[in-house]
Motif scaffolding. Structure first.
Motif, PDB file in Angstrom:
ATOM      1  N   SER A   1      15.697 -53.792  17.254  1.00 58.08           N
ATOM      2  CA  SER A   1      16.725 -52.870  17.748  1.00 58.08           C
ATOM      3  C   SER A   1      18.082 -53.557  17.794  1.00 58.08           C
ATOM      4  O   SER A   1      19.112 -52.939  17.511  1.00 58.08           O
ATOM      5  CB  SER A   1      16.344 -52.356  19.138  1.00 58.08           C
TER       6      SER A   1
ATOM      7  N   ILE B   1      17.968 -49.031  22.473  1.00 62.11           N
ATOM      8  CA  ILE B   1      17.897 -49.814  23.707  1.00 62.11           C
ATOM      9  C   ILE B   1      17.309 -51.189  23.398  1.00 62.11           C
ATOM     10  O   ILE B   1      16.302 -51.309  22.702  1.00 62.11           O
ATOM     11  CB  ILE B   1      17.011 -49.100  24.759  1.00 62.11           C
TER      12      ILE B   1
ATOM     13  N   THR C   1      11.081 -50.266  22.281  1.00 64.07           N
ATOM     14  CA  THR C   1      11.239 -49.099  21.412  1.00 64.07           C
ATOM     15  C   THR C   1       9.885 -48.420  21.244  1.00 64.07           C
ATOM     16  O   THR C   1       8.906 -49.063  20.872  1.00 64.07           O
ATOM     17  CB  THR C   1      11.791 -49.530  20.035  1.00 64.07           C
TER      18      THR C   1
ATOM     19  N   ASP D   1      14.702 -47.688  13.024  1.00 59.84           N
ATOM     20  CA  ASP D   1      14.188 -48.755  13.898  1.00 59.84           C
ATOM     21  C   ASP D   1      12.840 -48.279  14.415  1.00 59.84           C
ATOM     22  O   ASP D   1      12.647 -47.102  14.719  1.00 59.84           O
ATOM     23  CB  ASP D   1      15.165 -48.975  15.062  1.00 59.84           C
TER      24      ASP D   1
END
Ligand SMILES: Nc1nc2c(ncn2[C@@H]2O[C@H](COP(=O)(O)OP(=O)(O)OP(=O)(O)O)[C@@H](O)[C@H]2O)c(=O)[nH]1
Ligand SMILES: [Mg+2]
Length: 450
Positions: free
Chosen positions: A233, A246, A254, A273
């Protein structure tokens, strides 16, 4: 060709300074004239602009406008076209369109103006298609390819292939129809073979170049994978220069796929992602992992992230094996924390996602893998549209069949059937194929009356 008169707002919905309403068809000037006060548009020259007011049936003023007149045939659709520039906002434009419809126009369908331009012979199909590409362009390369297509470069390219194909067909035809003409070379299979082989080679070259074209037009579907916490991420955020995903020091942050788009020096990366892959009991995380596996299978490019601050793990090894046959880039992240990993026969691009280090190496690796730079510097047609590529492959298949038939000494008129199929697939690219065309082109190409 005669069509009814159509109208549409050409500018986007919402509040803006101005709107442009376009009307096309035989009646367009008289219909607009019937709701316009200022001058009589019916006796105005082509390519002139007129100031005045749109009024409703009660002669109430709707808006102060500029009206441009374009008379057939030098217009976008080749029909009479009128463009009304009115004030912004949806309400005024809708009122004007309602008045035009009440006076005999019809609301246009999506893309109908361009469709008319094509049906009226103003644009070939590839040029018509390029207009959407122009509108959607986000990079210079996309713009360049779309403009070249609009200019007719693809048309020329395809026509050249069609001509090659027709030359072979024409020779066969003459041989079949006029066997007494002894100055026409007798087209035995042996003579056809080198011509077909030459044409297939030409198409192959175009298809190889189209891979770059397609990447430029549609972007590279790129999935970022790796075990939990390696910095996937963080890499996404650094690439897009935005805190979209995040990032925490907790493994398994994630859970769902996160998508973002990035213009990487003129190439669009469609980034995904993913949830870090590991064996897990957590139901939510497991769903995320299944999605990751699906994303890997659908991607053009896999970015496999490893963590340079720790030794390679069993999970890393599994991911390396899983993506062995995919187009992938192995990234050694957290290079600021160490360099624990060295893969013998794999190149690792070392970066620090958190500190934005080494990202340019990643960019050049993507380019190296996907973009033929030399090709882009050249100024000639690159096919980029999936439909065109599909039809081109279809044409090639028919040519390969013709070639095989020739090798096998199948009668020449059977070979011709495959050649016609190839010609017709090419014609579908530019939107012109029909059998009558083939006949008339044949005769225009071959001077039998000599
Ligand atoms: N030192 C250092 N830390 C980094 C770097 N990149 C990421 N990190 C840290 O590593 C931790 C995990 O980062 P994430 O980006 O959330 O990792 P992830 O791979 O997305 O993790 P999951 O979503 O849990 O699979 C965070 O604390 C980041 O700040 C780096 O280049 N250097
Ligand atoms: Mg993450």
């Amino acid at each position: 060709m005669l069509f009814d008169t159509i109208v549409a707002k050409t500018t986007a919905n919402g509040t803006s300074a101005i709107n442009l309403i376009r009307v096309s068809g035989d009646e367009s000037i008289s219909i607009v004239n019937s709701i316009f006060s200022g001058v009589n548009l019916e006796n105005k020259d082509s390519h002139t602009v007129h100031y005045g007011f749109i009024k409703n049936e009660k002669q109430e003023q709707i808006d102060e406008v500029l009206v441009s007149i374009f008379r057939s045939p030098k217009t976008f659709t080749t029909e009479d076209v009128v463009e009304i520039t009115c004030h912004g906002g949806n309400f005024i434009a809708n009122e004007i369109i309602k008045l035009l419809i009440a006076n005999g126009a019809r609301l246009a369908e999506n893309g109908e103006f361009t469709k008319r331009a094509y049906l009226n012979g103003r644009l070939d199909l590839t040029a018509a298609e390029s207009i959407m590409d122009l509108v959607n362009a986000k990079t210079n390369n996309q713009l360049k390819i779309a403009n070249s297509q609009l200019k007719g470069d693809i048309l020329k390219l395809i026509e050249e292939l069609q001509n090659d194909c027709l030359d072979i067909i024409a020779n066969i035809e003459v041989n079949i129809d006029y066997p007494e003409y002894d100055d026409v070379i007798e087209m035995t299979n042996e003579i056809v073979i080198p011509n077909i082989e030459f044409l297939i080679k030409k198409i192959d070259k175009i298809l190889i170049e189209s891979e770059t074209g397609q990447i430029i037009r549609d972007g590279i579907k790129t999935v970022i994978i790796g075990r939990p916490n390696v910095g996937k991420s963080s890499l996404l955020n650094t690439l897009i220069k935005e805190d979209k995903a995040i990032v925490t020091e907790i493994s398994g942050t994630t859970r769902d796929l996160i998508e973002a788009e990035l213009n990487l020096e003129g190439i669009i990366l469609k980034l995904i992602d993913t949830a870090g892959i590991r064996e897990t009991e957590d139901v939510v995380e497991r769903i995320g992992i299944n999605k990751t596996k699906k994303a890997i299978s659908e991607a053009d490019l896999v970015l496999l992230v490893l963590d340079q601050s720790s030794k390679i793990t069993e999970e890393d090894q599994q991911l390396l094996a899983l993506t062995k046959d995919r187009t992938r880039i192995i990234i050694g992240n957290k290079i600021d924390m160490g360099k624990e990993i060295n893969l013998e026969d794999e190149h690792i691009i070392n970066v620090s996602a958190k500190n934005n280090v080494g990202i340019e190496n990643l960019a050049s690796e993507v380019k190296r893998l996907f973009i033929n730079e030399e090709l882009l510097q050249k100024d000639y047609a690159i096919i980029s549209n999936t439909r065109h590529i599909g039809k081109l492959k279809e044409a090639k298949l028919a040519l390969v069949q013709a070639l095989e038939a020739s090798y096998n000494q199948i009668p020449i008129d059977m070979v011709e059937i495959d050649l016609r199929k190839a010609w017709s697939s090419l014609g579908e690219i530019i939107g012109e194929t029909s059998n009558e065309d083939l006949i008339s082109t044949l005769f225009s190409k071959f001077c039998l009356g000599k």
